[in-house]
Design a protein around this motif. Structure first.
Motif, PDB file in Angstrom:
ATOM      1  N   SER A 170      32.139  67.838   6.044  1.00 53.71           N
ATOM      2  CA  SER A 170      32.488  68.381   7.339  1.00 53.71           C
ATOM      3  C   SER A 170      33.842  68.493   7.935  1.00 53.71           C
ATOM      4  O   SER A 170      34.526  67.381   7.670  1.00 53.71           O
ATOM      5  CB  SER A 170      31.316  67.680   8.310  1.00 53.71           C
ATOM      6  N   GLN A 194      26.711  63.628   2.145  1.00 52.77           N
ATOM      7  CA  GLN A 194      27.251  64.823   1.529  1.00 52.77           C
ATOM      8  C   GLN A 194      27.785  65.663   2.864  1.00 52.77           C
ATOM      9  O   GLN A 194      28.971  66.308   2.981  1.00 52.77           O
ATOM     10  CB  GLN A 194      26.564  65.607   0.717  1.00 52.77           C
ATOM     11  N   HIS A 195      26.994  65.736   3.670  1.00 52.47           N
ATOM     12  CA  HIS A 195      27.134  66.435   5.104  1.00 52.47           C
ATOM     13  C   HIS A 195      28.397  66.135   5.808  1.00 52.47           C
ATOM     14  O   HIS A 195      29.147  66.987   6.143  1.00 52.47           O
ATOM     15  CB  HIS A 195      25.946  66.396   5.950  1.00 52.47           C
ATOM     16  N   TRP A 234      28.090  72.133   3.516  1.00 48.49           N
ATOM     17  CA  TRP A 234      28.059  70.758   4.435  1.00 48.49           C
ATOM     18  C   TRP A 234      27.050  71.102   5.373  1.00 48.49           C
ATOM     19  O   TRP A 234      26.210  70.383   5.720  1.00 48.49           O
ATOM     20  CB  TRP A 234      29.268  70.514   4.918  1.00 48.49           C
ATOM     21  N   LEU A 235      26.828  72.339   5.795  1.00 46.19           N
ATOM     22  CA  LEU A 235      25.633  72.637   6.748  1.00 46.19           C
ATOM     23  C   LEU A 235      24.313  72.592   6.002  1.00 46.19           C
ATOM     24  O   LEU A 235      23.510  72.202   6.377  1.00 46.19           O
ATOM     25  CB  LEU A 235      25.738  74.057   7.381  1.00 46.19           C
ATOM     26  N   ARG A 236      24.338  73.208   4.532  1.00 47.82           N
ATOM     27  CA  ARG A 236      23.060  73.138   3.884  1.00 47.82           C
ATOM     28  C   ARG A 236      22.525  71.711   3.822  1.00 47.82           C
ATOM     29  O   ARG A 236      21.672  71.470   3.703  1.00 47.82           O
ATOM     30  CB  ARG A 236      23.287  73.918   2.723  1.00 47.82           C
ATOM     31  N   ALA A 237      23.501  70.918   3.478  1.00 47.32           N
ATOM     32  CA  ALA A 237      23.122  69.281   3.338  1.00 47.32           C
ATOM     33  C   ALA A 237      22.672  68.845   4.374  1.00 47.32           C
ATOM     34  O   ALA A 237      21.605  68.154   4.468  1.00 47.32           O
ATOM     35  CB  ALA A 237      24.524  68.664   2.587  1.00 47.32           C
ATOM     36  N   GLY A 238      23.264  69.197   5.531  1.00 46.93           N
ATOM     37  CA  GLY A 238      22.762  68.778   6.788  1.00 46.93           C
ATOM     38  C   GLY A 238      21.256  69.064   7.305  1.00 46.93           C
ATOM     39  O   GLY A 238      20.456  68.525   7.748  1.00 46.93           O
ATOM     40  N   ALA A 297      22.840  63.339   4.081  1.00 49.60           N
ATOM     41  CA  ALA A 297      23.848  63.032   5.184  1.00 49.60           C
ATOM     42  C   ALA A 297      25.176  62.482   4.796  1.00 49.60           C
ATOM     43  O   ALA A 297      26.166  63.118   5.531  1.00 49.60           O
ATOM     44  CB  ALA A 297      23.180  61.819   6.147  1.00 49.60           C
TER      45      ALA A 297
END
Length: 202
Positions: A161, A156-157, A109-113, A154
């Motif tokens: 999250s 996915q993030h 989730w951080l990678r997608a962000g 966003a």
């Protein structure tokens, strides 16, 4: 011009209000969590609004004599989304993540962000004609279609999250997706003066 200034003023006032609301929280953790969530939602909402602006304007143009000019408004929304996304990342790193840069690529989730932010920053940079000329970017319009990639990242993030309500995420992004389908509506044609004159004589 007035609409774009209104976007910037509204975003500035909104961020100031969110900061004040967060500051009113009793505990530091609650304050920081509020700021992270609020800045994230602000960025996502502005990003989706920039995507929905064109199809909504196209639909509105079919009911008005003069189709509205959406380009400047869409640009203002997109730039504001990039600013809020940058703020979201900065606040998260300074508070929730505690400067743990290594986690940015370790967690999905951080990678997608991070990827969504990089796309938005690239679009922000290439929104200025002098920069586009200096970088010799020829495929400007196809490049800015990456905004849809940023929206998917966003999504996915937010879905992955632990701080976002999935029902709200699906609802907001689903509504934006439905509005984006209005792009299938044919663009209203603007009649030229000669066409308007010929129609008036028939």
């Amino acid at each position: 011009m007035i609409a774009t200034r209104g976007v910037y003023v509204g975003v500035g006032l909104g961020l100031s209000a969110l900061f004040a609301f967060g500051w009113a929280e009793a505990w530091a953790f609650e304050r920081e969590l509020f700021w992270v969530r609020a800045s994230g939602w602000a960025g996502a909402t502005l990003l989706l609004a920039s995507i929905a602006a064109t199809p909504i304007g196209r639909l509105a143009g079919r009911f008005t004599a003069k189709p509205p000019s959406i380009g400047p408004l869409r640009r203002a929304l997109g730039l504001s989304a990039a600013v809020c996304a940058s703020l979201h990342a900065g606040v998260a790193l300074a508070t929730y993540l505690g400067g743990a840069w290594g986690q940015l690529l370790a967690l999905a989730w951080l990678r997608a962000g991070v990827l969504a932010l990089l796309v938005l920053l690239a679009l922000w940079l290439t929104s200025y004609p002098p920069v586009v000329r200096a970088l010799r970017v020829k495929l400007w319009k196809p490049l800015h279609r990456l905004v849809f990639v940023a929206a998917l990242l966003a999504l996915q993030h937010a879905l992955l999250s632990p701080m976002a309500d999935r029902a709200w995420v699906l609802g907001v992004f689903g509504l934006a997706g439905a509005l984006a389908l209005l792009r299938l509506v044919p663009q209203a044609r603007r009649s030229t003066p000669s066409q308007a004159s010929s129609q008036s004589h028939t």
